[in-house]
Design an enzyme around this catalytic site. Structure first.
Site, mmCIF file in Angstrom:
data_model
loop_
_atom_site.group_PDB
_atom_site.id
_atom_site.type_symbol
_atom_site.label_atom_id
_atom_site.label_comp_id
_atom_site.label_asym_id
_atom_site.label_seq_id
_atom_site.Cartn_x
_atom_site.Cartn_y
_atom_site.Cartn_z
ATOM 1 N N GLY A 29 0.824 -1.222 0.000
ATOM 2 C CA GLY A 29 0.000 0.000 0.000
ATOM 3 C C GLY A 29 0.851 1.262 0.000
ATOM 4 N N TYR A 86 -14.551 -1.788 14.991
ATOM 5 C CA TYR A 86 -14.153 -1.659 13.584
ATOM 6 C C TYR A 86 -15.384 -1.665 12.672
ATOM 7 C CZ TYR A 86 -12.259 -3.032 9.033
ATOM 8 O OH TYR A 86 -11.973 -3.101 7.697
ATOM 9 N N HIS A 165 -7.868 10.155 6.264
ATOM 10 C CA HIS A 165 -7.767 9.718 4.858
ATOM 11 C C HIS A 165 -9.094 9.785 4.123
ATOM 12 C CE1 HIS A 165 -3.597 8.143 4.864
ATOM 13 N NE2 HIS A 165 -3.813 8.200 6.177
ATOM 14 N N ARG A 273 -12.084 -0.965 -4.115
ATOM 15 C CA ARG A 273 -12.481 -1.834 -3.021
ATOM 16 C C ARG A 273 -14.000 -1.930 -3.066
ATOM 17 N NH1 ARG A 273 -13.180 -0.193 1.556
ATOM 18 N NH2 ARG A 273 -12.535 1.932 1.042
ATOM 19 N N LYS A 278 -17.978 3.951 -3.653
ATOM 20 C CA LYS A 278 -17.198 3.943 -4.904
ATOM 21 C C LYS A 278 -18.070 4.077 -6.157
ATOM 22 C CE LYS A 278 -13.170 3.172 -2.857
ATOM 23 N NZ LYS A 278 -12.057 4.098 -2.883
ATOM 24 N N ASP A 372 -14.957 10.130 -2.206
ATOM 25 C CA ASP A 372 -13.696 9.437 -1.939
ATOM 26 C C ASP A 372 -12.725 10.435 -1.328
ATOM 27 O OD1 ASP A 372 -11.975 7.275 -1.949
ATOM 28 O OD2 ASP A 372 -12.337 6.787 -4.056
ATOM 29 N N VAL A 377 -6.138 5.046 -6.936
ATOM 30 C CA VAL A 377 -6.173 4.357 -8.232
ATOM 31 C C VAL A 377 -6.014 5.370 -9.368
ATOM 32 C CG1 VAL A 377 -7.763 3.164 -9.797
ATOM 33 C CG2 VAL A 377 -7.433 2.307 -7.468
ATOM 34 N N LYS A 379 -4.429 8.124 -9.429
ATOM 35 C CA LYS A 379 -3.038 8.584 -9.551
ATOM 36 C C LYS A 379 -2.129 7.462 -10.065
ATOM 37 C CE LYS A 379 -3.275 12.366 -6.273
ATOM 38 N NZ LYS A 379 -2.703 13.052 -5.121
ATOM 39 N N ASP A 500 -11.332 45.865 25.932
ATOM 40 C CA ASP A 500 -12.022 44.612 25.573
ATOM 41 C C ASP A 500 -11.031 43.499 25.260
ATOM 42 O OD1 ASP A 500 -15.042 45.361 25.209
ATOM 43 O OD2 ASP A 500 -13.894 46.999 24.317
ATOM 44 N N ASP A 679 -4.873 42.702 23.374
ATOM 45 C CA ASP A 679 -5.217 41.383 22.806
ATOM 46 C C ASP A 679 -5.434 41.423 21.307
ATOM 47 O OD1 ASP A 679 -7.719 42.877 23.136
ATOM 48 O OD2 ASP A 679 -8.623 41.036 22.381
HETATM 49 O O1 LIG Z 1 -8.940 -1.261 6.267
HETATM 50 P P1 LIG Z 1 -10.160 -1.495 5.422
HETATM 51 O O2 LIG Z 1 -11.411 -1.326 6.216
HETATM 52 O O3 LIG Z 1 -10.124 -2.734 4.659
HETATM 53 O O4 LIG Z 1 -10.221 -0.321 4.312
HETATM 54 C C1 LIG Z 1 -9.113 0.034 3.485
HETATM 55 C C2 LIG Z 1 -8.729 1.469 3.649
HETATM 56 O O5 LIG Z 1 -9.711 2.295 3.041
HETATM 57 C C3 LIG Z 1 -9.726 3.699 3.267
HETATM 58 O O6 LIG Z 1 -8.897 4.396 2.362
HETATM 59 C C4 LIG Z 1 -8.804 5.808 2.347
HETATM 60 O O7 LIG Z 1 -7.455 6.182 2.229
HETATM 61 C C5 LIG Z 1 -6.918 6.357 0.915
HETATM 62 C C6 LIG Z 1 -5.498 6.870 1.057
HETATM 63 O O8 LIG Z 1 -5.465 8.075 1.760
HETATM 64 C C7 LIG Z 1 -7.770 7.324 0.127
HETATM 65 O O9 LIG Z 1 -7.249 7.446 -1.188
HETATM 66 C C8 LIG Z 1 -9.197 6.807 0.064
HETATM 67 O O10 LIG Z 1 -10.010 7.762 -0.586
HETATM 68 C C9 LIG Z 1 -9.753 6.541 1.444
HETATM 69 O O11 LIG Z 1 -10.991 5.864 1.326
HETATM 70 C C10 LIG Z 1 -9.487 3.976 4.736
HETATM 71 O O12 LIG Z 1 -9.300 5.346 4.983
HETATM 72 C C11 LIG Z 1 -8.385 3.188 5.372
HETATM 73 O O13 LIG Z 1 -8.386 3.406 6.781
HETATM 74 C C12 LIG Z 1 -8.635 1.720 5.145
HETATM 75 O O14 LIG Z 1 -7.560 0.982 5.671
HETATM 76 O O1 LIG Z 2 -6.110 -5.895 -6.296
HETATM 77 C C1 LIG Z 2 -5.833 -4.785 -5.849
HETATM 78 C C2 LIG Z 2 -6.501 -3.641 -6.272
HETATM 79 C C3 LIG Z 2 -6.159 -2.416 -5.750
HETATM 80 N N1 LIG Z 2 -5.199 -2.320 -4.829
HETATM 81 C C4 LIG Z 2 -4.785 -1.004 -4.274
HETATM 82 O O2 LIG Z 2 -5.779 -0.484 -3.398
HETATM 83 C C5 LIG Z 2 -5.599 0.907 -3.300
HETATM 84 C C6 LIG Z 2 -6.942 1.573 -3.300
HETATM 85 O O3 LIG Z 2 -6.779 2.894 -2.821
HETATM 86 P P1 LIG Z 2 -7.832 4.023 -3.110
HETATM 87 O O4 LIG Z 2 -7.310 5.272 -2.538
HETATM 88 O O5 LIG Z 2 -8.132 4.098 -4.567
HETATM 89 O O6 LIG Z 2 -9.182 3.584 -2.339
HETATM 90 P P2 LIG Z 2 -9.432 2.966 -0.861
HETATM 91 O O7 LIG Z 2 -9.654 1.519 -1.085
HETATM 92 O O8 LIG Z 2 -8.251 3.242 -0.021
HETATM 93 O O9 LIG Z 2 -10.690 3.624 -0.408
HETATM 94 C C7 LIG Z 2 -4.726 1.333 -4.465
HETATM 95 O O10 LIG Z 2 -3.456 1.689 -3.998
HETATM 96 C C8 LIG Z 2 -4.649 0.082 -5.318
HETATM 97 O O11 LIG Z 2 -3.434 -0.102 -6.019
HETATM 98 C C9 LIG Z 2 -4.531 -3.445 -4.399
HETATM 99 O O12 LIG Z 2 -3.644 -3.352 -3.562
HETATM 100 N N2 LIG Z 2 -4.873 -4.650 -4.935
#
Ligand SMILES: O=P(O)(O)OC[C@H]1O[C@H](O[C@H]2O[C@H](CO)[C@@H](O)[C@H](O)[C@H]2O)[C@H](O)[C@@H](O)[C@@H]1O
Ligand SMILES: O=c1ccn([C@@H]2O[C@H](COP(=O)(O)OP(=O)(O)O)[C@@H](O)[C@H]2O)c(=O)[nH]1
Length: 732
Positions: A29, A86, A165, A273, A278, A372, A377, A379, A500, A679
């Site tokens: 990651g 969680y 994030h 994901r 999404k 999001d 993805v 980038k 004041d 102040d």
């Molecule tokens: O740990 P999970 O519950 O399986 O979820 C995976 C991660 O998803 C989230 O990602 C976020 O962070 C990315 C990087 O900053 C960002 O690009 C994306 O838009 C966010 O959704 C979450 O914030 C993480 O805590 C999770 O681990």
């Molecule tokens: O089979 C996969 C598909 C995606 N990704 C990675 O999952 C991350 C998704 O990050 P994103 O910020 O787009 O969304 P998030 O899942 O963190 O909300 C990206 O770095 C992808 O390269 C991965 O590790 N394995």
């Protein structure tokens, strides 16, 4: 040696159980890569949950040992904690609310909140077991919103950074959470709070100033006399990795394979994901509409859709998965031909080499989240386009859309627009593709993950230095004693007091901030000492000061120096100044009063003040900056100055300021003790004008030219009271 402690819900590893053995593999990651250079160094560490439940103590010990070798420290969670902290609170309250799905998915259960607090405390205990003064702690994401304050209360001086994030929603959405104050207070335990976008920053500042009794000035929040900086730090990716992977032999092979398999069709790629945020179902709808409207696209366009399993024990995610399966099945069954399948759908994760080959080959990358935080993805696709071709279609709801402005930007709710964007993308000329791709590649390359980590840490260090310099300038016991000693030893003193915010706290109605008995006593006692000249120097109208203080043996200066009154004489105003400009400015201010309920104009002899303390939070600030813009040229033409004070914008004659007024009383006099308390911005003029030997004291925590700080009027009164206990008996 001080260390850096990274803390996140998940550790940057994948852990699985095979033949009763736990197998660890490092995560690829972005965050893990970016922070790799940090947590693997020296005695730095990363604390987090290993991602699976481990029940046996000996297994925990064994896994801890393996993790230790990777500089990782586990926080083991039992099944109930996973369910409630969680899945329950993080993913069924915070995730939906922060992604604007509160009404559809949020489930506010007290027991989930109890577990959320308990698990945050569990993280705190592990941090405390290893943290030492001087360490830097960087906490990540929505699962740990309470953690900064929990750590702060045990280690008041430690540096804490926090990064969210996911998006931070508007106050209207955030306020729905029953535990909103506790969550904000938790985050404010940090010294620096980072978000992906400026909108998140705005929303956070808006929520904080509306929900908590804090002081906010631009992007700095003051709580419990601590300044917390809030800023956006858009996260980058390991650009070099994605730019060089397509040169690797194994990736090259996969690229050839994909090209061969899809040689007759354009390839559209999406990778997410499993998550309702999404926009996967909406995207499928747009793709289906395109097939419906564009018969010539049949057999010419293929949609390669990867959905990575995630949180599928949370009911909404399991349901979403079924819906996607159904929708893909329907589309494929309607449009499939003998030689072509419209959607190649995979519900699993892929190794980075395969992702790279797909990114490098796909003609179009379709990224259409409903919300999001950033979206990496998008980038990664850009970084993989080493030939500078390809088209990114990007939702305006993704954080990355604020940077990747050369993508085709779409509203994911507008099915027609997404459908048109796909058609535009597949027929885009190469030249146009390159024109858009090159600047995006430059941006992704410069603002990469290392840059992100560096600027966050640099800023955290700066913030800590700023706090320390303010702390060091706070009047400590020793400083107080030394000021009192100087006071005792001196024989001709002048004491400048702003009113004041310095002697009394602000009231929403300015006429209610009248002096109380205690204040009269202090000023009386000070002025009784023949060695003292007490000067009350205020922006208030002279009528106000007259009503409150005319009977006292003190010097009064009103309206920042337009009016003076020596003890036992009458008021006189400064001569040679014009107030004709008021005819032009007053009507403008009136239009702002009409448009801003709660605001009003205070007319003084040589100034007009537009007050907005009682206006709706946020609206007053917005109007003030509008008004500032509106007046700036007119003001300079007319020799006027615009002063943005605490919930007030004052227009006054440029030739008047408190600094000049103060100087007119000290110049040529041989005062051996000069002290000034203030102040607001207007008091900065006094601090700057007075001679070097003067003691200048800022009340509050905003940046100042003053030498020292006191926190509030109570502390000012305490210091003044100490002076009164040392009356000078003899005067030479
Ligand atoms: O740990 P999970 O519950 O399986 O979820 C995976 C991660 O998803 C989230 O990602 C976020 O962070 C990315 C990087 O900053 C960002 O690009 C994306 O838009 C966010 O959704 C979450 O914030 C993480 O805590 C999770 O681990
Ligand atoms: O089979 C996969 C598909 C995606 N990704 C990675 O999952 C991350 C998704 O990050 P994103 O910020 O787009 O969304 P998030 O899942 O963190 O909300 C990206 O770095 C992808 O390269 C991965 O590790 N394995």
């Amino acid at each position: 040696m001080p260390k850096t402690i990274i803390v996140s819900n998940r550790l940057p590893i994948k852990i699985s159980k095979a033949d009763d053995e736990y197998v660890l593999s490092p995560s690829e990651g972005g965050l893990a890569t970016g922070l790799g250079s940090i947590y693997k160094q020296d005695n730095n560490v990363w604390i987090g949950w290993p991602g699976i439940e481990i029940t046996e103590q000996q297994d925990k010990d064994h896994v801890s040992q393996q993790l230790k070798e990777l500089s990782l420290i586990p926080v083991f969670l039992d099944q109930e904690e996973i369910n409630q902290y969680y899945e329950g609170f993080s993913n069924e309250v915070l995730w939906p609310v922060f992604h604007y799905y509160a009404s559809t998915y949020a489930n506010y259960k007290q027991s989930n909140w109890d577990y959320y607090q308990a698990v945050n405390q569990k993280f705190r205990d592990i941090i405390l077991s290893i943290a030492e003064p001087g360490d830097i702690i960087w906490i990540h994401d929505y699962q740990l919103l309470l953690l900064p304050a929990l750590v702060r209360s045990e280690l008041p001086d430690v540096s804490i950074g926090f990064f969210l994030h996911i998006p931070f929603p508007s106050h209207e959405m955030f306020r729905l959470i029953p535990w909103r104050s506790e969550l904000l207070e938790g985050m404010l335990g940090a010294d620096l709070i980072g978000f992906h976008t400026f909108d998140d920053v705005r929303h956070f500042l808006g929520a904080t100033s509306r929900i908590l009794p804090v002081n906010t000035s631009s992007n700095i929040i003051t709580m419990d006399e601590r300044s917390i900086v809030v800023e956006s730090f858009p996260m980058g990716i390991d650009e070099q990795k994605y730019a060089t992977l397509p040169l690797q032999d194994d990736v090259k092979e996969q690229i050839e394979l994909i090209k061969n398999n899809f040689k007759d069709t354009k390839l559209i790629l999406s990778i997410d994901r499993l998550d309702y945020s999404k926009g996967i179902l909406q995207r499928l709808q747009a793709f289906e509409l395109m097939l419906e409207l564009c018969p010539e696209c049949i057999e010419k366009i293929t949609f390669y859709m990867i959905v990575v399993p995630s949180r599928d024990t949370v009911p909404q995610y399991a349901h979403l998965r079924e819906e996607i399966d159904k929708r893909v099945g329907n589309i494929n069954s309607i449009y499939r031909t003998m030689d072509w399948t419209p959607i190649h759908y995979y519900y699993r994760s892929f190794p980075i080499e395969t992702l790279s080959a797909l990114y490098h080959t796909a003609d179009v990358c379709l990224v259409t989240p409903m919300r999001d935080g950033m979206n990496l993805v998008s980038k990664e696709y850009i970084a993989s386009r080493t030939n500078n071709d390809g088209v990114l279609i990007l939702s305006e709801m993704a954080g990355s859309s604020k940077e990747l402005i050369d993508a085709i930007i779409v509203n994911p709710n507008n099915t027609g627009e997404v459908c048109r964007a796909i058609l535009e993308a597949i027929s885009m000329p190469l030249e146009e593709q390159q024109k858009r791709m090159i600047p995006m590649r430059q941006l992704v390359s410069k603002f990469n993950i290392s840059h992100w980590v560096k600027i966050f840490f640099d800023r955290l260090k700066e913030v800590k230095l700023m706090q320390r310099s303010m702390q060091a300038r706070h009047v400590s016991f020793a400083t107080e004693q030394s000021i009192i000693n100087r006071y005792i030893k001196t024989k001709k003193r002048i004491i400048f007091l702003d009113y004041d915010g310095t002697l009394v706290s602000f009231k929403s109605n300015i006429d209610q901030a009248s002096p109380d008995e205690e204040l009269y006593n202090i000023i009386n006692k000070l002025s009784e000492d023949p060695a003292n000249q007490v000067v009350l120097i205020s922006g208030r109208k002279h009528e106000n000061l007259d009503a409150w203080f005319k009977h006292m043996d003190i010097y009064l200066i009103a309206e920042h120096g337009s009016w003076f009154k020596r003890p036992e004489t009458h008021w006189h105003k400064i001569t040679g100044l014009s107030d004709q400009w008021k005819h032009d400015i007053y009507p403008i201010l009136e239009t702002y009063v009409d448009r801003t309920p709660g605001s009003f104009i205070e007319e003084k002899t040589y100034s007009l003040a537009w007050h907005y303390r009682k206006a709706q939070n946020g609206l007053g600030e917005l109007r003030a900056s509008e008004l500032m813009n509106n007046l700036k040229y007119l003001a300079s033409d007319k020799g006027l100055q615009l002063l943005a004070g605490d919930k007030v914008l004052e227009v006054k004659n440029m030739d008047i300021n408190k600094g000049k007024a103060a100087l007119s009383l000290t110049e040529g006099k041989d005062y051996d003790f000069i002290i000034a308390f203030g102040d607001d911005y207007t008091d900065e003029d006094i601090f700057k004008a007075l001679p070097e030997a003067a003691i200048t004291i800022k009340v509050g925590s905003n940046l100042s030219a003053a030498k020292f700080y006191l926190r509030n009027p109570t502390e000012v009164r305490k210091l003044l009271t100490s002076f009164t206990q040392h009356t000078t008996v003899e005067v030479n």
